[in-house]
Design an enzyme around this catalytic site. Structure first.
Site, PDB file in Angstrom:
ATOM      1  N   LYS A  40       0.960  97.521 -13.628  1.00 57.03           N
ATOM      2  CA  LYS A  40       2.336  97.833 -13.215  1.00 57.03           C
ATOM      3  C   LYS A  40       2.488  99.334 -12.960  1.00 57.03           C
ATOM      4  O   LYS A  40       1.648 100.131 -13.397  1.00 57.03           O
ATOM      5  CB  LYS A  40       3.311  97.368 -14.297  1.00 57.03           C
ATOM      6  CG  LYS A  40       3.119  98.035 -15.667  1.00 57.03           C
ATOM      7  CD  LYS A  40       3.873  97.285 -16.757  1.00 57.03           C
ATOM      8  CE  LYS A  40       3.683  97.945 -18.114  1.00 57.03           C
ATOM      9  NZ  LYS A  40       4.266  97.131 -19.210  1.00 57.03           N
ATOM     10  N   ARG A 137      13.887  92.225 -26.095  1.00 59.42           N
ATOM     11  CA  ARG A 137      13.992  92.595 -24.673  1.00 59.42           C
ATOM     12  C   ARG A 137      14.253  91.355 -23.819  1.00 59.42           C
ATOM     13  O   ARG A 137      15.322  91.228 -23.251  1.00 59.42           O
ATOM     14  CB  ARG A 137      12.718  93.338 -24.248  1.00 59.42           C
ATOM     15  CG  ARG A 137      12.804  94.002 -22.898  1.00 59.42           C
ATOM     16  CD  ARG A 137      11.689  94.995 -22.674  1.00 59.42           C
ATOM     17  NE  ARG A 137      10.343  94.414 -22.667  1.00 59.42           N
ATOM     18  CZ  ARG A 137       9.225  95.116 -22.466  1.00 59.42           C
ATOM     19  NH1 ARG A 137       9.299  96.425 -22.256  1.00 59.42           N
ATOM     20  NH2 ARG A 137       8.048  94.530 -22.479  1.00 59.42           N
ATOM     21  N   HIS A 167       5.611  89.765 -27.237  1.00 56.74           N
ATOM     22  CA  HIS A 167       5.260  91.180 -27.099  1.00 56.74           C
ATOM     23  C   HIS A 167       5.645  91.905 -28.381  1.00 56.74           C
ATOM     24  O   HIS A 167       6.765  91.755 -28.870  1.00 56.74           O
ATOM     25  CB  HIS A 167       6.032  91.756 -25.903  1.00 56.74           C
ATOM     26  CG  HIS A 167       5.584  93.120 -25.472  1.00 56.74           C
ATOM     27  ND1 HIS A 167       4.267  93.429 -25.198  1.00 56.74           N
ATOM     28  CD2 HIS A 167       6.277  94.262 -25.236  1.00 56.74           C
ATOM     29  CE1 HIS A 167       4.183  94.700 -24.818  1.00 56.74           C
ATOM     30  NE2 HIS A 167       5.376  95.219 -24.835  1.00 56.74           N
ATOM     31  N   ARG A 220      -3.243  91.210 -22.516  1.00 58.53           N
ATOM     32  CA  ARG A 220      -2.604  91.979 -21.450  1.00 58.53           C
ATOM     33  C   ARG A 220      -2.942  93.445 -21.708  1.00 58.53           C
ATOM     34  O   ARG A 220      -2.260  94.149 -22.432  1.00 58.53           O
ATOM     35  CB  ARG A 220      -1.083  91.762 -21.476  1.00 58.53           C
ATOM     36  CG  ARG A 220      -0.669  90.291 -21.469  1.00 58.53           C
ATOM     37  CD  ARG A 220       0.838  90.134 -21.435  1.00 58.53           C
ATOM     38  NE  ARG A 220       1.528  90.788 -22.533  1.00 58.53           N
ATOM     39  CZ  ARG A 220       1.835  90.217 -23.700  1.00 58.53           C
ATOM     40  NH1 ARG A 220       1.518  88.948 -23.927  1.00 58.53           N
ATOM     41  NH2 ARG A 220       2.465  90.897 -24.627  1.00 58.53           N
ATOM     42  N   TYR A 265      13.617 130.925 -10.787  1.00 55.73           N
ATOM     43  CA  TYR A 265      15.065 130.717 -10.867  1.00 55.73           C
ATOM     44  C   TYR A 265      15.605 131.108 -12.234  1.00 55.73           C
ATOM     45  O   TYR A 265      15.004 130.826 -13.266  1.00 55.73           O
ATOM     46  CB  TYR A 265      15.397 129.244 -10.617  1.00 55.73           C
ATOM     47  CG  TYR A 265      15.119 128.793  -9.212  1.00 55.73           C
ATOM     48  CD1 TYR A 265      15.856 129.330  -8.142  1.00 55.73           C
ATOM     49  CD2 TYR A 265      14.135 127.855  -8.931  1.00 55.73           C
ATOM     50  CE1 TYR A 265      15.609 128.921  -6.840  1.00 55.73           C
ATOM     51  CE2 TYR A 265      13.889 127.439  -7.631  1.00 55.73           C
ATOM     52  CZ  TYR A 265      14.619 127.974  -6.586  1.00 55.73           C
ATOM     53  OH  TYR A 265      14.376 127.560  -5.306  1.00 55.73           O
ATOM     54  N   CYS A 311       9.579 125.173 -10.477  1.00 60.59           N
ATOM     55  CA  CYS A 311      10.411 124.868  -9.310  1.00 60.59           C
ATOM     56  C   CYS A 311      10.092 123.456  -8.819  1.00 60.59           C
ATOM     57  O   CYS A 311       9.218 122.777  -9.341  1.00 60.59           O
ATOM     58  CB  CYS A 311      10.158 125.865  -8.183  1.00 60.59           C
ATOM     59  SG  CYS A 311      10.256 127.587  -8.683  1.00 60.59           S
ATOM     60  N   MET A 312      10.785 123.037  -7.778  1.00 61.00           N
ATOM     61  CA  MET A 312      10.552 121.696  -7.240  1.00 61.00           C
ATOM     62  C   MET A 312       9.121 121.533  -6.736  1.00 61.00           C
ATOM     63  O   MET A 312       8.495 120.494  -6.923  1.00 61.00           O
ATOM     64  CB  MET A 312      11.554 121.408  -6.115  1.00 61.00           C
ATOM     65  CG  MET A 312      11.497 119.980  -5.601  1.00 61.00           C
ATOM     66  SD  MET A 312      12.615 119.696  -4.221  1.00 61.00           S
ATOM     67  CE  MET A 312      14.198 119.707  -5.028  1.00 61.00           C
ATOM     68  N   ASP A 313       8.580 122.593  -6.097  1.00 58.99           N
ATOM     69  CA  ASP A 313       7.289 122.473  -5.401  1.00 58.99           C
ATOM     70  C   ASP A 313       6.264 123.528  -5.812  1.00 58.99           C
ATOM     71  O   ASP A 313       5.139 123.510  -5.319  1.00 58.99           O
ATOM     72  CB  ASP A 313       7.511 122.608  -3.893  1.00 58.99           C
ATOM     73  CG  ASP A 313       8.784 121.918  -3.454  1.00 58.99           C
ATOM     74  OD1 ASP A 313       8.835 120.680  -3.567  1.00 58.99           O
ATOM     75  OD2 ASP A 313       9.730 122.613  -3.049  1.00 58.99           O
TER      76      ASP A 313
HETATM   77  C1  LIG Z   1       3.419  96.940 -20.230  1.00 59.48           C
HETATM   78  C2  LIG Z   1       3.159  95.707 -20.982  1.00 59.48           C
HETATM   79  C3  LIG Z   1       1.879  95.475 -21.529  1.00 59.48           C
HETATM   80  C4  LIG Z   1       0.780  96.518 -21.551  1.00 59.48           C
HETATM   81  O1  LIG Z   1       1.065  97.413 -22.593  1.00 59.48           O
HETATM   82  P1  LIG Z   1       0.052  98.609 -22.965  1.00 59.48           P
HETATM   83  O2  LIG Z   1       0.683  99.264 -24.130  1.00 59.48           O
HETATM   84  O3  LIG Z   1       0.019  99.508 -21.769  1.00 59.48           O
HETATM   85  O4  LIG Z   1      -1.266  97.992 -23.240  1.00 59.48           O
HETATM   86  C5  LIG Z   1       1.652  94.238 -22.104  1.00 59.48           C
HETATM   87  N1  LIG Z   1       2.617  93.309 -22.173  1.00 59.48           N
HETATM   88  C6  LIG Z   1       3.864  93.514 -21.703  1.00 59.48           C
HETATM   89  C7  LIG Z   1       4.887  92.440 -21.829  1.00 59.48           C
HETATM   90  C8  LIG Z   1       4.181  94.719 -21.104  1.00 59.48           C
HETATM   91  O5  LIG Z   1       5.414  94.935 -20.650  1.00 59.48           O
END
Ligand SMILES: *Cc1c(COP(=O)(O)O)cnc(C)c1O
Length: 370
Positions: A40, A137, A167, A220, A265, A311-313
């Site tokens: 992601k 969540r 999770h 995951r 700045y 700065c920005m850049d």
């Molecule tokens: C982002 C996420 C992960 C991965 O988590 P890490 O801490 O980067 O390993 C696994 N499961 C869910 C539901 C997540 O949102």
């Protein structure tokens, strides 16, 4: 967005490090446990397609993303593996997901009933049931709800009950009390589950690194693949994680700043004596945060302070002596045995490395080595 390919600032991504971090974890898993790489947020800033390519080679058999568009990016790039969208997708996209063989996360019966209205023809949507065991969540909160959902899924041909997961919110902490509390709630859910779907999964990186006994049959795997310790500095991973991301640039302007002259700045920095100052072509528009005023970069294995406001850049650094325009600067990474880690940057900003890594914007050119 425009990518800055004609300036010397770049994120350098070491594919070999990502490979090592995934292959090593894969080798630690019990037989039959699959590793889905979480890519992601553009692969935590490392590049979604490039990371997925390395992950596939290193043994990942599927991918997780946060939003549907990220899954579609992987399909467009030709990836055929299972892909799970971890967030809630609006039910109106159920048919698009099914057509592209993308699995949806489900947290309520209402979602299933609505999604069913959108599924056309023989399209069947693969779903993973999310259980809220204490993250607060998304997901079903009570075992009775889970029972109702599984009954609904059994009676419907429009869905394929492919997975179930939860999770953990504190798998990265030395104090395991809350983790154990969530685990007990997970087990209460499992006790009412009539059939086990193909994938039963609870582990993010931290869970698999420090609580792998409860892995289920898929993990995951996210941040650790990028070489970042999910617990920051609290716990030590069971093997060496190799950071994959470096940030480098070159000096584009160098001058002697006379004593009493100010920089950037707000004129917040004033030279106490004559000093050498270099300007670097990177700023907060690249995701190099404005809060990093006073932090440092590496020049020729010397830590050099960032002076005045970012700065920005552009930003300015104080040099120990004159250097020529074009001199290499390491902002994150290693320079002759000295390092600046993403963790160091995050600590200075009062945040976590996850936020810094995925905060680097598209303007930064990403180059890949190894
Ligand atoms: C982002 C996420 C992960 C991965 O988590 P890490 O801490 O980067 O390993 C696994 N499961 C869910 C539901 C997540 O949102």
């Amino acid at each position: 967005m425009t990518i800055g390919i004609h300036r010397p600032t770049q994120l350098v991504i070491n594919r070999a490090a990502i490979y090592h971090n995934i292959a090593t974890e894969k080798s630690r898993l019990k037989p039959g446990v699959e590793l889905f790489q979480v890519v992601k947020a553009n692969g935590y800033g490392h590049g979604i397609v490039e990371v997925a390519t390395v992950a596939e080679r290193a043994g990942a058999t599927g991918f997780c993303v946060a939003i549907l568009d990220e899954a579609l990016t992987l399909r467009d790039a030709g990836f055929k593996q299972p892909i799970l969208v971890l967030g809630i997708t609006e039910p109106q996209y159920a048919d698009l997901m099914a057509t592209n063989r993308i699995s949806a996360t489900v947290g309520s019966i209402d979602w299933l009933k609505e999604a069913a209205n959108y599924l056309t023809g023989d399209n069947q949507l693969a779903v993973h049931i999310a259980l809220d065991t204490g993250m607060g969540r998304i997901g079903f909160q009570y075992p009775e709800e889970l029972r109702t959902a599984t009954e609904y899924l059994e009676s419907s041909s429009q869905f394929n009950f492919e997975g179930i997961f939860t999770h953990f919110s504190k798998a990265d902490a030395a104090d395991t009390a809350y983790f154990q509390h969530q685990l007990a709630r997970w087990q209460a859910f499992m006790a009412v589950l009539p059939v086990r779907p193909k994938y039963v999964h609870v582990s993010n990186s931290a869970t698999s690194l420090w609580h792998d006994a409860c892995n289920g049959n898929m993990i995951r795997y996210g941040v650790a693949a990028y070489g970042l310790n999910p617990s920051g500095v609290e716990l030590t991973p069971p093997f060496e994680l190799q950071p994959a991301m470096s940030l480098t640039t070159k000096m584009v302007f160098v001058k002697k700043l006379p004593k009493g002259y100010s920089v950037s700045y707000g004129a917040t920095y004033t030279a106490q004596q004559d000093e050498w100052v270099a300007t670097l072509p990177i700023g907060y528009a690249d995701g190099y945060e404005r809060r990093l005023q006073g932090f440092h970069v590496l020049v020729d294995a010397n830590y050099c302070d960032i002076i005045g406001r970012v700065c920005m850049d552009q930003l300015m650094i104080r040099l120990p002596h004159e250097y020529p325009v074009g001199t290499e600067v390491t902002m994150i990474g290693e320079d002759h045995g000295k390092t600046i880690s993403l963790q160091d940057v995050a600590d200075y900003c009062g945040t976590i490395h996850y936020e810094i890594a995925c905060g680097f914007t598209e303007r930064l050119n990403r180059t890949y080595i190894n």
